[in-house]
Design a protein around this motif. Structure first.
Motif, mmCIF file in Angstrom:
data_model
loop_
_atom_site.group_PDB
_atom_site.id
_atom_site.type_symbol
_atom_site.label_atom_id
_atom_site.label_comp_id
_atom_site.label_asym_id
_atom_site.label_seq_id
_atom_site.Cartn_x
_atom_site.Cartn_y
_atom_site.Cartn_z
ATOM 1 N N ARG A 126 0.810 -1.218 0.000
ATOM 2 C CA ARG A 126 0.000 0.000 0.000
ATOM 3 C C ARG A 126 0.841 1.266 0.000
ATOM 4 N N SER A 127 1.995 1.221 0.638
ATOM 5 C CA SER A 127 2.827 2.420 0.727
ATOM 6 C C SER A 127 4.284 2.034 0.943
ATOM 7 N N ILE A 128 5.161 2.718 0.240
ATOM 8 C CA ILE A 128 6.595 2.471 0.388
ATOM 9 C C ILE A 128 7.083 2.833 1.788
ATOM 10 N N ASN A 129 6.313 3.684 2.488
ATOM 11 C CA ASN A 129 6.700 4.149 3.821
ATOM 12 C C ASN A 129 6.011 3.398 4.964
ATOM 13 N N GLU A 130 5.137 2.449 4.657
ATOM 14 C CA GLU A 130 4.412 1.747 5.722
ATOM 15 C C GLU A 130 5.273 0.657 6.346
ATOM 16 N N TYR A 131 5.225 0.562 7.659
ATOM 17 C CA TYR A 131 5.938 -0.491 8.377
ATOM 18 C C TYR A 131 5.000 -1.670 8.639
ATOM 19 N N LEU A 132 5.337 -2.830 8.092
ATOM 20 C CA LEU A 132 4.591 -4.044 8.411
ATOM 21 C C LEU A 132 5.302 -4.739 9.573
ATOM 22 N N LEU A 133 4.936 -4.335 10.768
ATOM 23 C CA LEU A 133 5.582 -4.861 11.965
ATOM 24 C C LEU A 133 5.013 -6.217 12.347
ATOM 25 N N LYS A 134 5.802 -6.980 13.048
ATOM 26 C CA LYS A 134 5.425 -8.352 13.388
ATOM 27 C C LYS A 134 4.160 -8.431 14.221
ATOM 28 N N GLU A 135 3.924 -7.397 15.047
ATOM 29 C CA GLU A 135 2.797 -7.443 15.976
ATOM 30 C C GLU A 135 1.499 -6.875 15.401
ATOM 31 N N LEU A 136 1.467 -6.549 14.121
ATOM 32 C CA LEU A 136 0.233 -6.028 13.526
ATOM 33 C C LEU A 136 -0.897 -7.049 13.645
ATOM 34 N N PRO A 137 -2.147 -6.595 13.821
ATOM 35 C CA PRO A 137 -3.281 -7.519 13.930
ATOM 36 C C PRO A 137 -3.407 -8.407 12.694
ATOM 37 N N GLU A 138 -3.730 -9.655 12.925
ATOM 38 C CA GLU A 138 -3.823 -10.610 11.816
ATOM 39 C C GLU A 138 -4.862 -10.187 10.780
ATOM 40 N N GLN A 139 -5.981 -9.622 11.230
ATOM 41 C CA GLN A 139 -7.020 -9.228 10.298
ATOM 42 C C GLN A 139 -6.517 -8.167 9.318
ATOM 43 N N TYR A 140 -5.719 -7.234 9.814
ATOM 44 C CA TYR A 140 -5.162 -6.189 8.950
ATOM 45 C C TYR A 140 -4.225 -6.807 7.908
ATOM 46 N N ILE A 141 -3.398 -7.748 8.347
ATOM 47 C CA ILE A 141 -2.479 -8.427 7.438
ATOM 48 C C ILE A 141 -3.251 -9.196 6.372
ATOM 49 N N ILE A 144 -4.540 -7.002 3.577
ATOM 50 C CA ILE A 144 -3.509 -6.645 2.597
ATOM 51 C C ILE A 144 -3.220 -7.815 1.664
ATOM 52 N N LEU A 145 -3.075 -8.998 2.226
ATOM 53 C CA LEU A 145 -2.768 -10.173 1.416
ATOM 54 C C LEU A 145 -3.876 -10.456 0.402
ATOM 55 N N LYS A 146 -5.112 -10.295 0.822
ATOM 56 C CA LYS A 146 -6.241 -10.509 -0.083
ATOM 57 C C LYS A 146 -6.283 -9.434 -1.163
ATOM 58 N N GLU A 147 -6.081 -8.181 -0.757
ATOM 59 C CA GLU A 147 -6.134 -7.058 -1.701
ATOM 60 C C GLU A 147 -5.107 -7.211 -2.817
ATOM 61 N N PHE A 148 -3.925 -7.692 -2.467
ATOM 62 C CA PHE A 148 -2.845 -7.771 -3.451
ATOM 63 C C PHE A 148 -2.558 -9.203 -3.903
ATOM 64 N N LYS A 149 -3.412 -10.135 -3.512
ATOM 65 C CA LYS A 149 -3.325 -11.527 -3.963
ATOM 66 C C LYS A 149 -1.912 -12.093 -3.767
ATOM 67 N N ALA A 150 -1.408 -11.964 -2.541
ATOM 68 C CA ALA A 150 -0.052 -12.408 -2.229
ATOM 69 C C ALA A 150 -0.071 -13.624 -1.312
#
Length: 249
Positions: A126-141, A144-150
């Motif tokens: 979503r952003s070159i400046n966003e930090y995907l930290l280990k403790e982020l909520p699973e739902q948020y992750i 992102i995975l669904k949105e970008f099919k990763a």
């Protein structure tokens, strides 16, 4: 297939040279760099030269894009400008290279009747400046995975390596995704001053229905930290950058 992933070199030539030497011994099938070749140290042009010499496919990091806003200095910087000094060292040809780097790279594998999508970004899709930290909520992750099919999402930016597995499966049908932060070659922030990169292994048995579908190895490489730190202290860069290298924070 064995894939070497590295990120956040930050103009630290001694660290990058040590990692390249180690990668040569590992003999991966492919090597990708997830950005931030420059910033924080005095060897941006040499690092870029080695990236290009070795033909390493590279995406842009947020520090790489800063060169578009900072012109080369014809004279010396004042102390007030010292945080920008690292970008003023970047040559014109090297600047052109940085500003034409892609933002994302996407690889698609077809294994065991599965389509396995691997997305390489610097911060997040979503952003070159966003930090995907280990403790982020699973739902948020998962969003992102669904949105970008990763199925495999690889990134850097935070300089803190980790491998996290999440499951998006429904109705008893498992679908595992892998998040891989490659850590940093040239400016680790996890308390370990050694350079860090990742070796990712995908084989013919890899499938999204198993959490063990891929193997992820974090490789730490010793290098001359003091040489890199002293280079900072002898330049117009803030001395705090040298302390960052020695203590890895």
């Amino acid at each position: 297939m064995r894939i070497a992933l590295l990120s956040d070199i930050h103009a630290n030539l001694p660290a990058f040279e040590a990692v390249l030497e180690d990668i040569e011994k590992q003999k991966p099938d492919a090597v990708y760099c997830l950005g931030d070749l420059v910033g924080y140290n005095v060897w941006p042009n040499q690092v870029i030269g080695l990236i290009r010499k070795h033909g390493i496919a590279t995406i842009a990091g947020n520090h790489d894009l800063k060169v578009s806003k900072i012109l080369q200095s014809e004279g010396e910087c004042s102390k007030e400008q010292s945080s920008d000094y690292a970008y003023k060292l970047v040559g014109s040809k090297e600047r052109d290279y940085l500003l034409t780097l892609p933002r994302h790279l996407k690889l698609e594998f077809q294994l065991n009747d599965d389509h396995l999508n691997m997305l390489l970004v610097h911060g997040s899709p979503r952003s070159i400046n966003e930090y995907l930290l280990k403790e982020l909520p699973e739902q948020y992750i998962l969003e992102i995975l669904k949105e970008f099919k990763a199925d495999i999402l690889c990134f850097g930016h935070s300089h803190k390596p980790y491998h996290r597995i999440v499951n998006s499966g429904v109705n008893g049908m498992d679908h595992y995704h892998h998040l891989i932060n490659t850590g940093s070659v040239g400016k680790p922030k996890d308390g370990d001053a050694r350079a860090c990169y990742v070796m990712l292994t995908i084989d013919h048995q890899t499938t999204v229905t198993s959490p063990d579908g891929i193997q992820v190895e974090f490789i730490r490489v010793k290098y001359d930290v003091e040489k890199a730190a002293r280079a900072v202290e002898l330049s117009l860069l803030p001395d705090a950058f040298a302390d960052n290298l020695r203590k890895a924070y």
